[in-house]
Design a protein around this motif. Structure first.
Motif, PDB file in Angstrom:
ATOM      1  N   VAL A   1     -29.289 -16.936 -14.140  1.00 34.84           N
ATOM      2  CA  VAL A   1     -29.711 -15.942 -15.080  1.00 34.84           C
ATOM      3  C   VAL A   1     -30.951 -15.348 -14.775  1.00 34.84           C
ATOM      4  O   VAL A   1     -31.333 -14.130 -15.602  1.00 34.84           O
ATOM      5  CB  VAL A   1     -30.050 -17.204 -16.433  1.00 34.84           C
ATOM      6  CG1 VAL A   1     -28.734 -17.581 -16.908  1.00 34.84           C
ATOM      7  CG2 VAL A   1     -30.948 -17.957 -16.047  1.00 34.84           C
ATOM      8  N   LEU A   2     -31.747 -15.519 -13.760  1.00 33.08           N
ATOM      9  CA  LEU A   2     -32.987 -14.931 -13.361  1.00 33.08           C
ATOM     10  C   LEU A   2     -32.472 -13.553 -12.641  1.00 33.08           C
ATOM     11  O   LEU A   2     -31.571 -13.748 -11.747  1.00 33.08           O
ATOM     12  CB  LEU A   2     -33.657 -15.895 -12.787  1.00 33.08           C
ATOM     13  CG  LEU A   2     -34.489 -16.992 -13.380  1.00 33.08           C
ATOM     14  CD1 LEU A   2     -35.308 -17.736 -12.689  1.00 33.08           C
ATOM     15  CD2 LEU A   2     -35.364 -16.380 -14.609  1.00 33.08           C
ATOM     16  N   ALA A   3     -33.268 -12.318 -12.825  1.00 35.70           N
ATOM     17  CA  ALA A   3     -32.882 -11.263 -11.875  1.00 35.70           C
ATOM     18  C   ALA A   3     -33.505 -11.713 -10.596  1.00 35.70           C
ATOM     19  O   ALA A   3     -34.318 -12.643 -10.304  1.00 35.70           O
ATOM     20  CB  ALA A   3     -34.007 -10.143 -12.486  1.00 35.70           C
ATOM     21  N   PRO A   4     -32.736 -11.486  -9.652  1.00 33.63           N
ATOM     22  CA  PRO A   4     -32.989 -11.880  -8.218  1.00 33.63           C
ATOM     23  C   PRO A   4     -34.264 -11.529  -7.806  1.00 33.63           C
ATOM     24  O   PRO A   4     -35.103 -12.603  -6.985  1.00 33.63           O
ATOM     25  CB  PRO A   4     -32.292 -10.825  -7.517  1.00 33.63           C
ATOM     26  CG  PRO A   4     -31.284 -10.601  -8.066  1.00 33.63           C
ATOM     27  CD  PRO A   4     -31.715 -10.487  -9.649  1.00 33.63           C
ATOM     28  N   ALA A   5     -35.114 -10.571  -8.219  1.00 36.63           N
ATOM     29  CA  ALA A   5     -36.729 -10.231  -7.890  1.00 36.63           C
ATOM     30  C   ALA A   5     -37.491 -11.183  -8.680  1.00 36.63           C
ATOM     31  O   ALA A   5     -38.475 -11.663  -7.958  1.00 36.63           O
ATOM     32  CB  ALA A   5     -36.881  -9.017  -8.216  1.00 36.63           C
ATOM     33  N   VAL A   6     -37.334 -11.698  -9.853  1.00 38.64           N
ATOM     34  CA  VAL A   6     -37.950 -12.770 -10.437  1.00 38.64           C
ATOM     35  C   VAL A   6     -37.772 -14.204  -9.779  1.00 38.64           C
ATOM     36  O   VAL A   6     -38.704 -14.792  -9.511  1.00 38.64           O
ATOM     37  CB  VAL A   6     -37.441 -12.864 -11.887  1.00 38.64           C
ATOM     38  CG1 VAL A   6     -38.191 -14.015 -12.615  1.00 38.64           C
ATOM     39  CG2 VAL A   6     -37.862 -11.527 -12.691  1.00 38.64           C
ATOM     40  N   LEU A   7     -36.472 -14.435  -9.318  1.00 41.74           N
ATOM     41  CA  LEU A   7     -36.408 -15.684  -8.661  1.00 41.74           C
ATOM     42  C   LEU A   7     -36.953 -15.714  -7.371  1.00 41.74           C
ATOM     43  O   LEU A   7     -37.550 -16.817  -7.051  1.00 41.74           O
ATOM     44  CB  LEU A   7     -34.850 -15.763  -8.337  1.00 41.74           C
ATOM     45  CG  LEU A   7     -34.060 -17.191  -7.947  1.00 41.74           C
ATOM     46  CD1 LEU A   7     -34.531 -18.381  -8.886  1.00 41.74           C
ATOM     47  CD2 LEU A   7     -32.766 -17.044  -7.501  1.00 41.74           C
ATOM     48  N   ARG A   8     -36.948 -14.610  -6.610  1.00 39.02           N
ATOM     49  CA  ARG A   8     -37.843 -14.641  -5.312  1.00 39.02           C
ATOM     50  C   ARG A   8     -39.335 -14.789  -5.566  1.00 39.02           C
ATOM     51  O   ARG A   8     -39.940 -15.374  -4.693  1.00 39.02           O
ATOM     52  CB  ARG A   8     -37.426 -13.252  -4.767  1.00 39.02           C
ATOM     53  CG  ARG A   8     -38.417 -12.970  -3.452  1.00 39.02           C
ATOM     54  CD  ARG A   8     -38.093 -13.957  -2.445  1.00 39.02           C
ATOM     55  NE  ARG A   8     -39.100 -13.543  -1.430  1.00 39.02           N
ATOM     56  CZ  ARG A   8     -39.553 -14.399  -0.127  1.00 39.02           C
ATOM     57  NH1 ARG A   8     -38.645 -15.671  -0.292  1.00 39.02           N
ATOM     58  NH2 ARG A   8     -40.292 -14.207   0.629  1.00 39.02           N
ATOM     59  N   TYR A   9     -39.803 -14.096  -6.538  1.00 40.19           N
ATOM     60  CA  TYR A   9     -41.109 -14.026  -6.946  1.00 40.19           C
ATOM     61  C   TYR A   9     -41.716 -15.634  -7.428  1.00 40.19           C
ATOM     62  O   TYR A   9     -42.666 -16.108  -6.699  1.00 40.19           O
ATOM     63  CB  TYR A   9     -41.429 -13.210  -8.167  1.00 40.19           C
ATOM     64  CG  TYR A   9     -42.990 -13.615  -8.656  1.00 40.19           C
ATOM     65  CD1 TYR A   9     -43.950 -12.947  -7.892  1.00 40.19           C
ATOM     66  CD2 TYR A   9     -43.347 -14.108  -9.597  1.00 40.19           C
ATOM     67  CE1 TYR A   9     -45.223 -12.799  -8.553  1.00 40.19           C
ATOM     68  CE2 TYR A   9     -44.478 -14.373 -10.259  1.00 40.19           C
ATOM     69  CZ  TYR A   9     -45.622 -13.692  -9.370  1.00 40.19           C
ATOM     70  OH  TYR A   9     -46.879 -13.755  -9.779  1.00 40.19           O
ATOM     71  N   ILE A  10     -40.740 -16.169  -8.070  1.00 42.65           N
ATOM     72  CA  ILE A  10     -41.106 -17.677  -8.287  1.00 42.65           C
ATOM     73  C   ILE A  10     -41.014 -18.476  -7.062  1.00 42.65           C
ATOM     74  O   ILE A  10     -41.843 -19.577  -6.912  1.00 42.65           O
ATOM     75  CB  ILE A  10     -40.239 -18.199  -9.517  1.00 42.65           C
ATOM     76  CG1 ILE A  10     -40.535 -17.416 -10.772  1.00 42.65           C
ATOM     77  CG2 ILE A  10     -40.544 -19.744  -9.821  1.00 42.65           C
ATOM     78  CD1 ILE A  10     -42.017 -17.627 -11.173  1.00 42.65           C
ATOM     79  N   ALA A  11     -40.007 -18.540  -6.227  1.00 42.13           N
ATOM     80  CA  ALA A  11     -39.875 -19.392  -5.167  1.00 42.13           C
ATOM     81  C   ALA A  11     -40.512 -18.958  -3.970  1.00 42.13           C
ATOM     82  O   ALA A  11     -40.622 -19.868  -2.938  1.00 42.13           O
ATOM     83  CB  ALA A  11     -38.225 -19.402  -4.935  1.00 42.13           C
ATOM     84  N   GLU A  12     -41.131 -17.858  -3.800  1.00 43.35           N
ATOM     85  CA  GLU A  12     -41.748 -17.452  -2.642  1.00 43.35           C
ATOM     86  C   GLU A  12     -43.082 -18.078  -2.112  1.00 43.35           C
ATOM     87  O   GLU A  12     -43.817 -18.786  -3.194  1.00 43.35           O
ATOM     88  CB  GLU A  12     -41.884 -16.076  -2.507  1.00 43.35           C
ATOM     89  CG  GLU A  12     -42.889 -15.425  -3.515  1.00 43.35           C
ATOM     90  CD  GLU A  12     -43.179 -13.934  -3.746  1.00 43.35           C
ATOM     91  OE1 GLU A  12     -42.410 -13.222  -2.839  1.00 43.35           O
ATOM     92  OE2 GLU A  12     -43.687 -13.436  -4.306  1.00 43.35           O
TER      93      GLU A  12
END
Length: 357
Positions: free
Chosen positions: A19-30
């Motif tokens: 459900v998360l935009a890839p860029a948001v997912l990356r921002y949270i996980a990075e």
């Protein structure tokens, strides 16, 4: 894909990816730079070995904790995170509702996309996380507004004089290409210049005395968040910190710093009971939380898993995540022969840790 994991928390993370935009997912996980610290966080908790006690009455388990004067049914809290409205339209308000229902504190980011008033209206016990500004007048205004809206503590982030470098994802793109300005910094009296944290200068001149100053200014307890060394922890308490929070910012600041699991015993030893010690970083289960308590923590704060739970199922997801952690904690304590956090003293066996004093 759902239903493939034994733990709902693991399933929630997988659902969040859908459900998360890839860029948001990356921002949270990075994490910062090569993500060495990020990669070691969870493994550090898993590396700790335990010596459970037996022949103990564990019919009743006491998981309550005193967190800065508030009695919580669990020694858990939600760590500060920005962009929560990217996970769910209600963002921090939804997170706060779940925290209020379970009875644990929420730490609200300086960069929150929900107002102090809306969060406070949920009835949650909330603490304000503060990035101090070079302009202390701006900081004073933010603190004044937080106090007015019922914040019960200030959590001063002390490990961010600048924002650590994070390398772009191989596929390119930035969260700030998709982030709505309304998701960030709505509580600032002066509108943010840009959405990125790099657009807002951080104070590079914080000193221990600022802890006492902010406490005097607000009348609230001030927590020093981002401490990894015993000597820094002792200085913070000497200067008026009501608690010390062992954190490496989720591996998002200076890379190659030690894990919070390895730093926690040294900080606890240096504080020597003069103030509670909190911890975050890589905590992914109730067992990890129990290890933290056994190493001397008073409260354990969880970040990324709560974001994924929010993205997965909103208020219900966060509530379920907190309750699952609580259930795992209770089971782990029973199996360790500990009816309360105090009974966990001496349960940890190794591993050898470097001297970080």
């Amino acid at each position: 894909m759902t239903g493939t994991h034994a733990r709902w928390l693991d399933e929630a993370q997988e659902r969040a990816r859908d459900v998360l935009a890839p860029a948001v997912l990356r921002y949270i996980a990075e994490g910062a730079r090569e993500e060495v610290t990020l990669g070691e966080a969870e493994a550090a908790w898993r590396a700790v070995r335990l010596l459970p006690r037996v022949l103990r009455d564990v019919r009743t388990i006491d998981t309550t904790a005193d967190l800065l004067g508030t009695s919580s049914p669990l020694p858990l809290g939600i760590a500060p995170m920005s962009l929560q409205r990217a996970a769910h339209p209600d963002g921090e308000v939804a997170m706060a509702r779940a925290a209020a229902e379970v009875g644990v504190p929420l730490v609200l980011s300086s960069n929150a996309g929900s107002t102090f008033a809306d969060v406070a209206a949920t009835g949650v016990t909330w603490w304000m996380q503060l990035y101090a500004s070079p302009d202390r007048d701006l900081t004073a205004g933010l603190l004044e507004d937080a106090v007015t809206q019922g914040a019960s503590a200030i959590v001063l982030t002390v490990d961010t004089p600048v924002v650590g470098t994070r390398y772009p994802a191989p596929e390119g793109g930035s969260v700030w290409d998709v982030a709505d300005r309304s998701w960030v910094g709505v509580n600032a009296r002066t509108p943010p210049v840009g959405v990125s944290p790099k657009d807002r200068d951080k104070a590079m001149d914080l000193v221990p005395e600022d802890l006492g100053r902010f406490s005097e200014m607000t009348g609230l307890p001030v927590v020093a968040k981002g401490v990894l060394r015993g000597d820094d922890a002792a200085r913070a308490v000497d200067a008026g910190a009501a608690a010390v929070w062992v954190s490496n910012h989720g591996g998002r600041q200076l890379d190659q710093v030690a894990s919070t699991a390895s730093c926690l015993p040294h900080v606890v030893g240096a504080v020597a009971g003069r103030a509670p010690v909190f911890v975050d970083g890589g905590v992914r289960s109730g067992l990890h939380a129990m290890v933290a308590l056994a190493l001397g923590a008073t409260g354990v704060f969880v970040g990324r898993p709560m974001f994924y739970a929010l993205a997965s199922d909103g208020v219900d997801g966060v509530r379920r995540a907190l309750l699952e952690l609580g259930t795992e904690l209770e089971e782990s304590m029973r199996l360790a022969g500990a009816a309360s956090a105090a009974d966990l003293a001496g349960v940890v066996s190794g591993p050898e840790r470097p001297d970080l004093r």
